[in-house]
Design a protein around this motif. Structure first.
Motif, PDB file in Angstrom:
ATOM      1  N   ILE A 251       0.833  -1.202   0.000  1.00  0.00           N
ATOM      2  CA  ILE A 251       0.000   0.000   0.000  1.00  0.00           C
ATOM      3  C   ILE A 251       0.870   1.254   0.000  1.00  0.00           C
ATOM      4  N   SER A 252       1.926   1.246   0.811  1.00  0.00           N
ATOM      5  CA  SER A 252       2.805   2.410   0.898  1.00  0.00           C
ATOM      6  C   SER A 252       3.392   2.761  -0.457  1.00  0.00           C
ATOM      7  N   LEU A 253       3.886   1.770  -1.185  1.00  0.00           N
ATOM      8  CA  LEU A 253       4.493   2.029  -2.492  1.00  0.00           C
ATOM      9  C   LEU A 253       3.455   2.482  -3.517  1.00  0.00           C
ATOM     10  N   LEU A 254       2.294   1.824  -3.526  1.00  0.00           N
ATOM     11  CA  LEU A 254       1.278   2.152  -4.518  1.00  0.00           C
ATOM     12  C   LEU A 254       0.659   3.529  -4.293  1.00  0.00           C
ATOM     13  N   LEU A 278      -3.517   4.721 -11.991  1.00  0.00           N
ATOM     14  CA  LEU A 278      -2.948   4.198 -10.745  1.00  0.00           C
ATOM     15  C   LEU A 278      -3.823   4.482  -9.542  1.00  0.00           C
ATOM     16  N   SER A 279      -5.110   4.650  -9.781  1.00  0.00           N
ATOM     17  CA  SER A 279      -6.035   4.957  -8.697  1.00  0.00           C
ATOM     18  C   SER A 279      -7.142   3.920  -8.645  1.00  0.00           C
ATOM     19  N   THR A 280      -7.644   3.660  -7.443  1.00  0.00           N
ATOM     20  CA  THR A 280      -8.742   2.699  -7.284  1.00  0.00           C
ATOM     21  C   THR A 280     -10.063   3.263  -7.773  1.00  0.00           C
ATOM     22  N   TRP A 287      -7.996  -1.792 -11.958  1.00  0.00           N
ATOM     23  CA  TRP A 287      -7.502  -3.133 -12.268  1.00  0.00           C
ATOM     24  C   TRP A 287      -5.971  -3.149 -12.312  1.00  0.00           C
ATOM     25  N   ILE A 288      -5.365  -2.077 -12.805  1.00  0.00           N
ATOM     26  CA  ILE A 288      -3.900  -1.973 -12.776  1.00  0.00           C
ATOM     27  C   ILE A 288      -3.420  -1.930 -11.333  1.00  0.00           C
ATOM     28  N   TYR A 289      -4.127  -1.160 -10.510  1.00  0.00           N
ATOM     29  CA  TYR A 289      -3.786  -1.050  -9.091  1.00  0.00           C
ATOM     30  C   TYR A 289      -3.867  -2.416  -8.408  1.00  0.00           C
TER      31      TYR A 289
END
Length: 406
Positions: A251-254, A278-280, A287-289
């Motif tokens: 989570i921290s990296l994303l 890169l967002s939910t 889906w990338i996330y």
């Protein structure tokens, strides 16, 4: 039922009752401090800032602080500057100094950077007061955790994080009830979440308590006139060696790109790229996330498992003491076998953690239900509760042995 019986038995013992009450009082002190605001902050701007930015590292920091971060109270830094040094007990004094330094760095970053737009007083004096207040709050939590370790039950640092997470339950329930009344949240979404939460709790208990027992046989040895060895035992390998650490790291990296996008503004190409990919909340960003989240969790699970358990060291220790795994030759074959077992356990643990991390995001995407008490919160809360009960049982056993020896 076993947990309740343990608590009832412990409460009947004056010494244990004193420890339990001490721990509860320290938790009350922590929650009281979590509602004392930092001076010179514009509360309306602060609320607007978090309403517009619920994602990013904000959510992670707010999780560990029990809402103190979003409210910017004296415990806004929580205990995070101390968490990384928790295992170095032999250099406790230097650990405290380093904690204060890390807290000072974080406090300066928050005051002069992240929260600069919500200050009601931009003078240097006001900013210094805010920095010192935040550092003092972390130092107090560090002291509070150590007092619990000495005079209470369980790990003080873990219990502080646990109290912060659990304190969010009433707010989540209230928000859900308001959503049901307003029609923005469907009853089906709530039922799905409750089923998910129950399944996760059951799964966490099974995985956290699960062990893979590798049988070990010790050969008989004659030393002088005595014979040693010959007994059978086992090596317990936990199914989830890494705990919740892979989820937190992933989570921290994303969330770093989302946090940078917030700090640089919403009117640039980078922010629009992050919001979409890169967002939910983006499409196809969610889906990338999720794919990146699962891959990172698997990576950190294997990485943490590899540094926690050393198969070569286990094999060498067994060989030195005349031990062997039935059907496996000592030395490299033994280390290869232990490594293979560990790899399978890591895979099972990684899949379990990935599912827990992914399901709340999917539920939030396809339904109108959103809860801050997600999979990561459940893992931490249930894990700390299990560890605390084990610590309580251990202290009761030690007390009984001490009384017997007297």
């Amino acid at each position: 039922m076993g947990m309740i019986q343990t608590l009832v038995q412990a409460w009947k013992i004056p010494e244990m009752r004193k420890k339990i009450l001490y721990t509860l009082i320290m938790m009350v002190v922590f929650r009281l401090g979590s509602n004392i605001p930092v001076p010179c902050i514009d509360r309306s701007q602060l609320a607007a800032m978090f309403d517009a930015n619920e994602s990013g590292l904000f959510g992670l920091f707010d999780l560990f602080s029990g809402g103190s971060f979003s409210n910017f109270t004296i415990f806004a830094l929580s205990i995070t500057p101390y968490m990384g040094q928790e295992g170095q007990r032999k250099i406790a004094q230097w650990t405290r100094y380093l904690t204060v330094v890390l807290a000072l760095v974080q406090a300066i970053g928050y005051t002069f950077g992240l929260f600069r737009n919500v200050l009601s007083d931009n003078s240097i004096f006001a900013k210094i007061v805010i920095v010192l207040t935040l550092v003092a709050g972390t130092a107090f939590l560090m002291w509070l955790g150590e007092r619990i370790n000495e005079n209470g039950i369980g790990n003080g640092i873990s219990l502080i994080i646990f109290a912060g997470i659990v304190s969010r339950i009433p707010t989540s329930i209230s928000r859900t009830i308001k959503g049901l009344s307003a029609g923005t949240v469907s009853i089906v979404s709530v039922i799905i979440f409750l089923i998910f939460a129950l399944a996760v709790i059951m799964g966490i208990v099974m995985v956290q308590e699960g062990n893979r027992k590798i049988p070990v046989q010790y050969a008989k040895r004659v030393v002088g006139r005595k014979m040693y060895g010959g007994q059978s035992t086992h090596i317990p390998l936990k199914v989830n060696q890494a705990g919740v650490i892979p989820v937190i790291f992933a989570i921290s990296l994303l969330q770093i790109p989302a946090t940078i996008a917030y700090m640089t503004g919403n009117d640039n190409g980078f922010s629009r790229f992050v919001a979409k990919y890169l967002s939910t909340t983006g499409t196809p960003g969610i889906w990338i996330y999720l794919v990146l989240d699962i891959l990172l969790i698997i990576f950190f699970t294997y990485f943490y498992g590899s540094i926690t358990v050393n198969p070569v060291e286990i094999a060498d220790n067994m060989k030195a003491n005349g031990g062997f795994i039935p059907g496996i030759r000592p030395g490299k074959p033994t280390s290869d076998y232990v490594g293979k077992v560990l790899s399978r356990l890591n895979f099972a643990s990684a899949i379990f953690l990935a599912i827990i991390a992914a399901i709340p995001i999917i539920i939030g995407h396809f339904t109108s239900f959103s809860s801050s008490f997600g999979g990561t919160s459940l893992i931490i809360a249930v894990g700390v509760a299990l560890d605390t009960m084990k610590a309580l049982e251990t202290q009761m056993v030690m007390r009984n042995y001490s009384g017997f020896l007297k």
